[in-house]
Design a protein around this motif. Sequence first.
Motif, PDB file in Angstrom:
ATOM      1  N   LEU A 210       0.828  -1.202   0.000  1.00  0.00           N
ATOM      2  CA  LEU A 210       0.000   0.000   0.000  1.00  0.00           C
ATOM      3  C   LEU A 210       0.866   1.257   0.000  1.00  0.00           C
ATOM      4  O   LEU A 210       0.589   2.221  -0.733  1.00  0.00           O
ATOM      5  CB  LEU A 210      -0.933  -0.006   1.215  1.00  0.00           C
ATOM      6  N   ALA A 211       1.934   1.244   0.795  1.00  0.00           N
ATOM      7  CA  ALA A 211       2.827   2.400   0.843  1.00  0.00           C
ATOM      8  C   ALA A 211       3.513   2.623  -0.504  1.00  0.00           C
ATOM      9  O   ALA A 211       3.581   3.753  -1.004  1.00  0.00           O
ATOM     10  CB  ALA A 211       3.872   2.204   1.943  1.00  0.00           C
ATOM     11  N   LEU A 212       4.003   1.555  -1.115  1.00  0.00           N
ATOM     12  CA  LEU A 212       4.663   1.685  -2.413  1.00  0.00           C
ATOM     13  C   LEU A 212       3.693   2.198  -3.479  1.00  0.00           C
ATOM     14  O   LEU A 212       4.044   3.070  -4.292  1.00  0.00           O
ATOM     15  CB  LEU A 212       5.239   0.337  -2.837  1.00  0.00           C
ATOM     16  N   THR A 213       2.473   1.677  -3.463  1.00  0.00           N
ATOM     17  CA  THR A 213       1.473   2.117  -4.439  1.00  0.00           C
ATOM     18  C   THR A 213       1.108   3.581  -4.231  1.00  0.00           C
ATOM     19  O   THR A 213       0.961   4.344  -5.196  1.00  0.00           O
ATOM     20  CB  THR A 213       0.217   1.239  -4.346  1.00  0.00           C
ATOM     21  N   ALA A 214       0.982   3.981  -2.966  1.00  0.00           N
ATOM     22  CA  ALA A 214       0.653   5.377  -2.674  1.00  0.00           C
ATOM     23  C   ALA A 214       1.747   6.312  -3.165  1.00  0.00           C
ATOM     24  O   ALA A 214       1.468   7.372  -3.762  1.00  0.00           O
ATOM     25  CB  ALA A 214       0.430   5.544  -1.177  1.00  0.00           C
ATOM     26  N   LEU A 215       3.002   5.953  -2.930  1.00  0.00           N
ATOM     27  CA  LEU A 215       4.109   6.798  -3.372  1.00  0.00           C
ATOM     28  C   LEU A 215       4.153   6.900  -4.890  1.00  0.00           C
ATOM     29  O   LEU A 215       4.368   7.979  -5.449  1.00  0.00           O
ATOM     30  CB  LEU A 215       5.429   6.237  -2.837  1.00  0.00           C
ATOM     31  N   GLU A 216       3.952   5.768  -5.566  1.00  0.00           N
ATOM     32  CA  GLU A 216       3.954   5.794  -7.028  1.00  0.00           C
ATOM     33  C   GLU A 216       2.791   6.619  -7.570  1.00  0.00           C
ATOM     34  O   GLU A 216       2.947   7.363  -8.539  1.00  0.00           O
ATOM     35  CB  GLU A 216       3.887   4.365  -7.576  1.00  0.00           C
ATOM     36  N   SER A 217       1.625   6.479  -6.945  1.00  0.00           N
ATOM     37  CA  SER A 217       0.455   7.243  -7.398  1.00  0.00           C
ATOM     38  C   SER A 217       0.701   8.736  -7.245  1.00  0.00           C
ATOM     39  O   SER A 217       0.390   9.527  -8.143  1.00  0.00           O
ATOM     40  CB  SER A 217      -0.793   6.821  -6.614  1.00  0.00           C
ATOM     41  N   LEU A 218       1.269   9.127  -6.122  1.00  0.00           N
ATOM     42  CA  LEU A 218       1.541  10.546  -5.885  1.00  0.00           C
ATOM     43  C   LEU A 218       2.624  11.045  -6.826  1.00  0.00           C
ATOM     44  O   LEU A 218       2.550  12.172  -7.332  1.00  0.00           O
ATOM     45  CB  LEU A 218       1.964  10.754  -4.429  1.00  0.00           C
ATOM     46  N   GLY A 219       3.620  10.182  -7.087  1.00  0.00           N
ATOM     47  CA  GLY A 219       4.697  10.586  -7.992  1.00  0.00           C
ATOM     48  C   GLY A 219       4.213  10.893  -9.378  1.00  0.00           C
ATOM     49  O   GLY A 219       4.822  11.688 -10.108  1.00  0.00           O
ATOM     50  N   GLY A 220       3.092  10.303  -9.787  1.00  0.00           N
ATOM     51  CA  GLY A 220       2.527  10.560 -11.098  1.00  0.00           C
ATOM     52  C   GLY A 220       1.501  11.670 -11.114  1.00  0.00           C
ATOM     53  O   GLY A 220       0.907  11.962 -12.161  1.00  0.00           O
ATOM     54  N   SER A 221       1.297  12.316  -9.980  1.00  0.00           N
ATOM     55  CA  SER A 221       0.272  13.359  -9.908  1.00  0.00           C
ATOM     56  C   SER A 221       0.717  14.634 -10.611  1.00  0.00           C
ATOM     57  O   SER A 221       1.917  14.892 -10.782  1.00  0.00           O
ATOM     58  CB  SER A 221      -0.066  13.668  -8.443  1.00  0.00           C
ATOM     59  N   ALA A 222      -0.261  15.451 -10.996  1.00  0.00           N
ATOM     60  CA  ALA A 222       0.046  16.706 -11.668  1.00  0.00           C
ATOM     61  C   ALA A 222       0.875  17.619 -10.777  1.00  0.00           C
ATOM     62  O   ALA A 222       1.746  18.340 -11.243  1.00  0.00           O
ATOM     63  CB  ALA A 222      -1.258  17.402 -12.099  1.00  0.00           C
ATOM     64  N   GLU A 223       0.598  17.562  -9.467  1.00  0.00           N
ATOM     65  CA  GLU A 223       1.304  18.445  -8.538  1.00  0.00           C
ATOM     66  C   GLU A 223       2.791  18.099  -8.477  1.00  0.00           C
ATOM     67  O   GLU A 223       3.654  18.986  -8.483  1.00  0.00           O
ATOM     68  CB  GLU A 223       0.689  18.325  -7.142  1.00  0.00           C
ATOM     69  N   VAL A 224       3.116  16.806  -8.424  1.00  0.00           N
ATOM     70  CA  VAL A 224       4.512  16.408  -8.362  1.00  0.00           C
ATOM     71  C   VAL A 224       5.198  16.662  -9.705  1.00  0.00           C
ATOM     72  O   VAL A 224       6.334  17.151  -9.769  1.00  0.00           O
ATOM     73  CB  VAL A 224       4.636  14.934  -7.927  1.00  0.00           C
ATOM     74  N   ARG A 225       4.496  16.369 -10.802  1.00  0.00           N
ATOM     75  CA  ARG A 225       5.100  16.604 -12.125  1.00  0.00           C
ATOM     76  C   ARG A 225       5.405  18.083 -12.328  1.00  0.00           C
ATOM     77  O   ARG A 225       6.372  18.425 -13.001  1.00  0.00           O
ATOM     78  CB  ARG A 225       4.161  16.089 -13.226  1.00  0.00           C
ATOM     79  N   ALA A 226       4.606  18.965 -11.742  1.00  0.00           N
ATOM     80  CA  ALA A 226       4.821  20.394 -11.888  1.00  0.00           C
ATOM     81  C   ALA A 226       6.088  20.855 -11.187  1.00  0.00           C
ATOM     82  O   ALA A 226       6.602  21.953 -11.486  1.00  0.00           O
ATOM     83  CB  ALA A 226       3.616  21.167 -11.339  1.00  0.00           C
ATOM     84  N   LEU A 227       6.608  20.052 -10.275  1.00  0.00           N
ATOM     85  CA  LEU A 227       7.827  20.432  -9.555  1.00  0.00           C
ATOM     86  C   LEU A 227       9.080  20.148 -10.372  1.00  0.00           C
ATOM     87  O   LEU A 227      10.161  20.637 -10.037  1.00  0.00           O
ATOM     88  CB  LEU A 227       7.897  19.670  -8.228  1.00  0.00           C
ATOM     89  N   ASP A 228       8.977  19.316 -11.390  1.00  0.00           N
ATOM     90  CA  ASP A 228      10.155  18.927 -12.189  1.00  0.00           C
ATOM     91  C   ASP A 228      10.589  20.063 -13.122  1.00  0.00           C
ATOM     92  O   ASP A 228       9.776  20.849 -13.591  1.00  0.00           O
ATOM     93  CB  ASP A 228       9.846  17.674 -13.006  1.00  0.00           C
TER      94      ASP A 228
END
Length: 228
Positions: A210-228
Amino acid sequence: MGQKTHATDNQLGRDVSAHLPHPGGLRGLPALDPGQRRIWALAAPHLRVRGNDRHSLYAFGIAAALLESHPEAEARVVLPAILLHDTGWSRVPGDEVLEAIAPGGGRPDLVLAHEREGARIAEGILGALGHDPGLTARVVEIIDGHDSRREALSIEDAIVKDADKVWRVSPSGLDTIMDWFGLDRADALRLAASRVHGHLFTDEAAAMALALTALESLGGSAEVRALD
């Protein structure tokens, strides 16, 4: 598919390496011992199929972490089994390996064949290394059914099954699955998660997945992508 291993900057501006904790005092740092390295040396040539060598080493780490929460489990069964569990794919025709597990199809006969062949290979490797016959029999029993058998025969079997599956939602697992089926990361995560969540035996593996899936899901979010 490598990890970042060196810093590209030092924002603090000074060397702090002398103040780091000694690795021997930290939990969760699995490493193969000499006996396991001997097993790995003989197993590795059978694992150069669809990235099973990398998969097996990362699954070894997951299994070692799960053993921390299950002192009743016999590590001398779990860890050899996880290193050897997928050796049987080397006996499946190369052009059929991925068809065995492809979405929308699959070849259960090939899954059974790789389990059967893996059990045979494992028995030969452990026998050649003079492994305890009683422990070898338990390792072989786990491998022969690690994918197809829906129930766990023991806590050792449960840990092997869980480590094998949790890898799928790890960064290494998703990198691999993307290239298996030509999927982007989000679709690979959807596929992997559907084959992991609800299919685990231990609470610890379920929390890890669950933790790994949550991190991967968040990593693909628009908010995280906007930080790159």
